[in-house]
Design an enzyme around this catalytic site. Structure first.
Site, mmCIF file in Angstrom:
data_model
loop_
_atom_site.group_PDB
_atom_site.id
_atom_site.type_symbol
_atom_site.label_atom_id
_atom_site.label_comp_id
_atom_site.label_asym_id
_atom_site.label_seq_id
_atom_site.Cartn_x
_atom_site.Cartn_y
_atom_site.Cartn_z
ATOM 1 C CG HIS A 1 1.255 -4.834 -3.588
ATOM 2 N ND1 HIS A 1 1.545 -5.452 -4.776
ATOM 3 C CD2 HIS A 1 -0.035 -4.416 -3.698
ATOM 4 C CE1 HIS A 1 0.479 -5.426 -5.562
ATOM 5 N NE2 HIS A 1 -0.488 -4.801 -4.937
ATOM 6 C CE LYS B 1 -8.349 -9.841 -11.391
ATOM 7 N NZ LYS B 1 -8.233 -9.138 -10.110
ATOM 8 N NE ARG C 1 -2.780 2.318 -6.345
ATOM 9 C CZ ARG C 1 -3.009 1.215 -7.031
ATOM 10 N NH1 ARG C 1 -2.089 0.760 -7.849
ATOM 11 N NH2 ARG C 1 -4.149 0.580 -6.928
ATOM 12 C CB SER D 1 -0.386 -5.476 -10.260
ATOM 13 O OG SER D 1 0.044 -5.636 -8.931
HETATM 14 P P1 ADP Z 1 -6.693 -5.884 -6.189
HETATM 15 O O1 ADP Z 1 -6.798 -7.022 -7.155
HETATM 16 O O2 ADP Z 1 -7.574 -6.011 -4.987
HETATM 17 O O3 ADP Z 1 -6.711 -4.512 -6.817
HETATM 18 P P2 ADP Z 1 -3.900 -5.470 -5.823
HETATM 19 O O4 ADP Z 1 -2.940 -6.594 -5.704
HETATM 20 O O5 ADP Z 1 -3.833 -4.662 -7.087
HETATM 21 O O6 ADP Z 1 -5.285 -6.102 -5.581
HETATM 22 O O7 ADP Z 1 -3.778 -4.462 -4.613
HETATM 23 C C1 ADP Z 1 -3.901 -4.832 -3.267
HETATM 24 C C2 ADP Z 1 -3.837 -3.589 -2.382
HETATM 25 O O8 ADP Z 1 -2.619 -2.916 -2.602
HETATM 26 C C3 ADP Z 1 -4.918 -2.552 -2.636
HETATM 27 O O9 ADP Z 1 -5.281 -1.971 -1.406
HETATM 28 C C4 ADP Z 1 -4.251 -1.516 -3.476
HETATM 29 O O10 ADP Z 1 -4.833 -0.223 -3.331
HETATM 30 C C5 ADP Z 1 -2.868 -1.551 -2.843
HETATM 31 N N1 ADP Z 1 -1.846 -1.043 -3.756
HETATM 32 C C6 ADP Z 1 -1.529 -1.476 -4.970
HETATM 33 N N2 ADP Z 1 -0.526 -0.746 -5.507
HETATM 34 C C7 ADP Z 1 -0.215 0.189 -4.587
HETATM 35 C C8 ADP Z 1 0.708 1.285 -4.535
HETATM 36 N N3 ADP Z 1 1.509 1.569 -5.570
HETATM 37 N N4 ADP Z 1 0.761 2.019 -3.413
HETATM 38 C C9 ADP Z 1 -0.075 1.748 -2.388
HETATM 39 N N5 ADP Z 1 -0.973 0.766 -2.380
HETATM 40 C C10 ADP Z 1 -1.060 0.001 -3.462
#
Ligand code: ADP
Length: 150
Positions: free
Chosen positions: A17, A41, A90, A127
């Protein structure tokens, strides 16, 4: 004023992020990191903890705000006067998922989704993997900003 919303669960925030948010500072005047609240959730970190982790991670960056929201992301964008949604990619799985969300969002409101491809060193971080490592007692500190474990 170019304002973008970076929506997500951030359960917890990861270096993935951080990579996207920090690199997008060149593109936008303000970025709202927005924690989407979904009552159905189950989260590992409470909303309060996730908000604190995000605020601490960006405390030195005046262009980044942290907020929470319920309901549709596009409605939140409209209420914040943000014309852009920022997302990270990703891999092709992310792309396929993000494509349909972006197209749906564009059909609902006049909001443009902007994607950044993640840096290679964070492409394996998510995450859900961090949560798995935490649950099983592994060292997750290389995958998250310090605010998650201090
Ligand atoms: P969601 O619950 O919408 O999946 P996340 O918190 O997992 O939310 O992710 C929010 C954003 O961060 C999304 O656009 C996701 O693709 C991006 N993201 C998560 N991890 C990475 C990473 N390692 N590299 C790039 N973008 C990421």
């Amino acid at each position: 004023m170019k304002r973008a919303v970076f929506p997500g669960s951030f359960d917890p925030i990861t270096l993935g992020h951080l990579d996207i948010i920090n690199r997008s500072l060149l593109l936008f005047d303000e970025i709202i990191v927005a924690i989407g609240v979904n009552a159905d959730k189950k989260y590992m970190f409470s909303l309060e903890d996730r908000k604190k982790q995000l605020e601490a991670a960006f405390k030195n960056e005046v262009k980044i705000k942290v907020k929470t929201y319920k309901g549709l992301t596009v409605d939140f964008c409209e209420s914040e006067n943000a014309a852009f949604i920022l997302r990270g990619l990703r891999n092709t799985t992310d792309f396929t998922y993000e494509q349909s969300i972006a197209q749906t969002n564009a059909s609902l409101k006049n909001i443009e989704s902007v994607f950044l491809v993640c840096s290679p060193e964070v492409s394996n971080i998510s995450s859900s993997i961090v949560r798995d490592v935490i649950r099983n007692g592994g060292d997750y500190r290389k995958m998250v900003p310090k605010s998650v474990f201090l």
